[in-house]
Design an enzyme around this catalytic site. Structure first.
Site: not given
Length: 286
Positions: A221, A255
């Protein structure tokens, strides 16, 4: 005990959720699993590498071309049914904020609805209750789906995360979602700048202390990229470092894009913590 589909996971058992994007413009793989064959191959590889959950998404999280509910369903529903047929024991999650899509994928065999946009459609929890599926309750800071944060502020970011996620989880259970199938997610990068995401990581123990299983979506991210000043394809080391910290603080579900590497990190942390024995123990014993 976390119960999802046919699977049960003990409180200290780390669980990997592998990302399979059915989108042509995903930020990480630029559509590598948009077509059925590579997507199914990705599922097979992820399961072989230790993923217990497959998270299927039909819409890119960030800004991009408009994707209608009908198109999102076209990308995901048939694929969910095929994964269910080929992998009867895997937990199938679908990343969607739309109740209509949620209902369609539940009909096709999904076990979990991953609501990454923080209950923007409150009917999604009602769908989870109706089908007895699990639900991920995420903090997105009130952001609209597929928008990026702009000068967002919090008096106390973790206090807001707790207020929103625990509130969503309690509402879901009140509607009839099985309590053992509800997770909370701090929503790294969603409605947050890099400093917010770092603080959320540092204070994950406060989420764990609520008693709800905590899911984290850290993989490659922007907060990792900005912290290290690295482009998307060079964020694995930073992601794994953040994963190790999150595991030590008690997060349970991860995840991820890179399953095998994450599995090793989680196994190492679990063994250091005393929740897992070494795979082998020969040193000094011969």
């Amino acid at each position: 005990m976390l119960r999802l589909g046919r699977r049960e996971f003990d409180a200290h058992e780390p669980v990997i959720m592998a990302i399979v994007n059915r989108t042509p413009d995903s930020f990480y793989d630029q559509g590598a699993t948009f077509r059925d064959e590579p997507a199914l191959a990705r599922v097979e590889q992820a399961v072989a590498e230790g993923a217990a959950i497959i998270d299927i998404g039909g819409v890119k999280a960030g800004p991009g071309d408009e994707v209608s509910a009908e198109e999102e369903a076209r990308r995901t529903v048939g694929f969910v049914a095929e994964v269910r047929r080929r992998f009867p024991d895997v937990v199938i999650s679908v990343d969607t904020w739309r109740a209509d899509v949620g209902e369609a994928v539940c009909e096709a065999g999904a076990d979990l609805l991953n609501d990454a946009w923080g209950g923007v459609d409150p009917r999604l929890a009602e769908i989870a209750a109706r089908y007895g599926t699990g639900l991920v309750c995420t903090h997105a800071g009130g952001a609209e789906p597929r928008t990026r944060p702009h000068r967002v502020t919090y008096e106390d970011v973790m206090a807001d995360i707790l207020r929103v996620t625990v509130g969503l989880a309690e509402r879901a259970v009140a509607l009839g979602v099985p309590r053992e199938s509800v997770m909370i997610d701090p929503g790294h990068d969603f409605g947050k700048n890099t400093r917010h995401s770092l603080e959320a990581t540092r204070r994950l123990g406060e989420m764990v202390a609520t008693g709800w299983p905590v899911l984290v979506s850290l993989s490659n991210k922007d907060f990792v990229g900005e912290t290290l000043d690295k482009p998307v394809k060079e964020r694995l080391v930073g992601t794994l470092a953040t994963t190790a910290v999150s595991a030590w603080l008690g997060a349970q579900v991860y995840r991820v894009h890179e399953v095998a590497e994450t599995r090793q990190v989680l196994d190492m942390v679990a063994t250091i913590a005393g929740h897992r024995p070494p795979a082998v123990a020969r040193r000094g014993l011969a």
